[in-house]
Design a protein around this motif. Structure first.
Motif, PDB file in Angstrom:
ATOM      1  N   PHE A   1     -25.847  -8.975  28.191  1.00  0.00           N
ATOM      2  CA  PHE A   1     -26.915  -9.809  28.741  1.00  0.00           C
ATOM      3  C   PHE A   1     -26.269 -11.041  29.356  1.00  0.00           C
ATOM      4  O   PHE A   1     -25.766 -11.917  28.646  1.00  0.00           O
ATOM      5  CB  PHE A   1     -27.886 -10.193  27.622  1.00  0.00           C
ATOM      6  N   LEU A   2     -26.232 -11.082  30.667  1.00  0.00           N
ATOM      7  CA  LEU A   2     -25.542 -12.156  31.380  1.00  0.00           C
ATOM      8  C   LEU A   2     -26.512 -13.293  31.679  1.00  0.00           C
ATOM      9  O   LEU A   2     -27.439 -13.134  32.477  1.00  0.00           O
ATOM     10  CB  LEU A   2     -24.957 -11.597  32.687  1.00  0.00           C
ATOM     11  N   GLN A   3     -26.312 -14.424  31.018  1.00  0.00           N
ATOM     12  CA  GLN A   3     -27.166 -15.590  31.260  1.00  0.00           C
ATOM     13  C   GLN A   3     -26.385 -16.858  30.908  1.00  0.00           C
ATOM     14  O   GLN A   3     -26.057 -17.104  29.754  1.00  0.00           O
ATOM     15  CB  GLN A   3     -28.448 -15.511  30.459  1.00  0.00           C
ATOM     16  N   PHE A   4     -26.105 -17.636  31.935  1.00  0.00           N
ATOM     17  CA  PHE A   4     -25.298 -18.842  31.780  1.00  0.00           C
ATOM     18  C   PHE A   4     -26.088 -20.003  31.189  1.00  0.00           C
ATOM     19  O   PHE A   4     -25.553 -20.816  30.443  1.00  0.00           O
ATOM     20  CB  PHE A   4     -24.727 -19.236  33.151  1.00  0.00           C
ATOM     21  N   ASP A   5     -27.386 -20.073  31.504  1.00  0.00           N
ATOM     22  CA  ASP A   5     -28.175 -21.253  31.159  1.00  0.00           C
ATOM     23  C   ASP A   5     -28.695 -21.146  29.725  1.00  0.00           C
ATOM     24  O   ASP A   5     -29.850 -20.802  29.469  1.00  0.00           O
ATOM     25  CB  ASP A   5     -29.334 -21.399  32.143  1.00  0.00           C
ATOM     26  N   LEU A   6     -27.838 -21.475  28.782  1.00  0.00           N
ATOM     27  CA  LEU A   6     -28.138 -21.302  27.361  1.00  0.00           C
ATOM     28  C   LEU A   6     -29.286 -22.203  26.902  1.00  0.00           C
ATOM     29  O   LEU A   6     -30.091 -21.818  26.051  1.00  0.00           O
ATOM     30  CB  LEU A   6     -26.880 -21.585  26.527  1.00  0.00           C
TER      31      LEU A   6
END
Length: 268
Positions: A100-105
């Motif tokens: 699951f690629l998501q930078f905005d934690l």
């Protein structure tokens, strides 16, 4: 109060809300969460809306339509989304691992009480959250030659070539598509932008749903979503609210005028 969602300069929808519960600005995205009696709650992430009472329906539809069209998927990439419920549905299939690629934690963590299986997904050993920027991730994975059987790319993009290179030889990619009735010309442009080596390029939509954003394209190097549907797999799924084999098939049934306008562009 009313929350207005604008789709283009000619069309918008409104949703009745009672109050704003949260507003957070992340590294790249903004999120607002509203109390809305009819929907349980509404999360507005930039221009994307999630409905608390119906997020499961969308997640089932996307996850199982993809997985039940592939003979033996083992590795799935989800990008362009904050919806961990999609991963939850993918993980129902015991042989699948989900990246699951998501930078905005910061924005992702704001949904901890909004998504019903948030912590359960994070704790699953077959789930990996990758907090990277997409360009960095793509470059690293191309160098490692680490392909995915399925990629769910759930935000609109102009160029899908880099994601195509992350697919396995029989891989499937599902991407967002402009509305097939309201924005047919843009839907055609999106189809034309996909790599010609996809053997299947078929638009589909989420039946009986009220969000006008739920149109997609099924792009596949090998498998056809109707001819190759894994009926036994689809029928063995238990405790679902929305997805089943007949709904899967109906999602690819388009009005005659739309089918005519897509001749020579869609591949089915």
């Amino acid at each position: 109060m009313w929350l207005t969602k604008t789709y283009n300069e000619k069309f918008q929808q409104e949703y009745k809300i009672e109050s704003k519960l949260l507003e957070t600005k992340g590294n790249k995205h903004n999120i607002e969460i509203f109390n809305a009696q009819a929907f349980g709650g509404i999360a507005l992430i930039d221009e994307t809306i999630m409905f608390k009472n119906f997020v499961t329906l969308q997640s089932e539809f996307l996850a199982h339509t993809a997985v039940c069209s592939h003979k033996e998927p083992k590795k799935v990439l989800v990008l362009g989304s904050f919806n961990l419920e999609i991963a939850y549905e993918l993980l129902r299939h015991l042989k699948i691992k989900v990246d699951f690629l998501q930078f905005d934690l910061k924005v992702l963590q704001s949904l901890i009480s909004f998504l019903p299986h948030y912590q359960e997904v994070l704790d699953n050993p077959r789930f990996t959250h990758i907090p990277q920027l997409e360009n960095e991730f793509i470059q690293q994975n191309q160098e490692r030659n680490n392909p995915y059987d399925i990629i769910l790319c759930l935000e609109s993009k102009k160029n899908y070539e880099s994601y195509y290179n992350l697919l396995s030889e029989d891989g499937i990619m599902i991407i967002k598509c402009p509305h097939l009735l309201l924005d047919t010309k843009e839907a055609i442009k999106t189809l034309e932008s996909l790599d010609d080596s996809f053997k299947v390029k078929m638009p589909f939509y989420m039946p009986l749903f009220f969000d006008m954003n739920d149109c997609y394209i099924f792009a596949s190097k090998k498998y056809h979503p109707i001819a190759d549907i894994m009926l036994q797999r689809a029928d063995m799924l238990e405790d679902l609210q929305y997805y089943h084999a007949n709904l899967h098939l109906s999602a690819f049934t388009l009005p005659k005028a739309i089918k005519k306008s897509l001749l020579g562009v869609a591949k089915n």
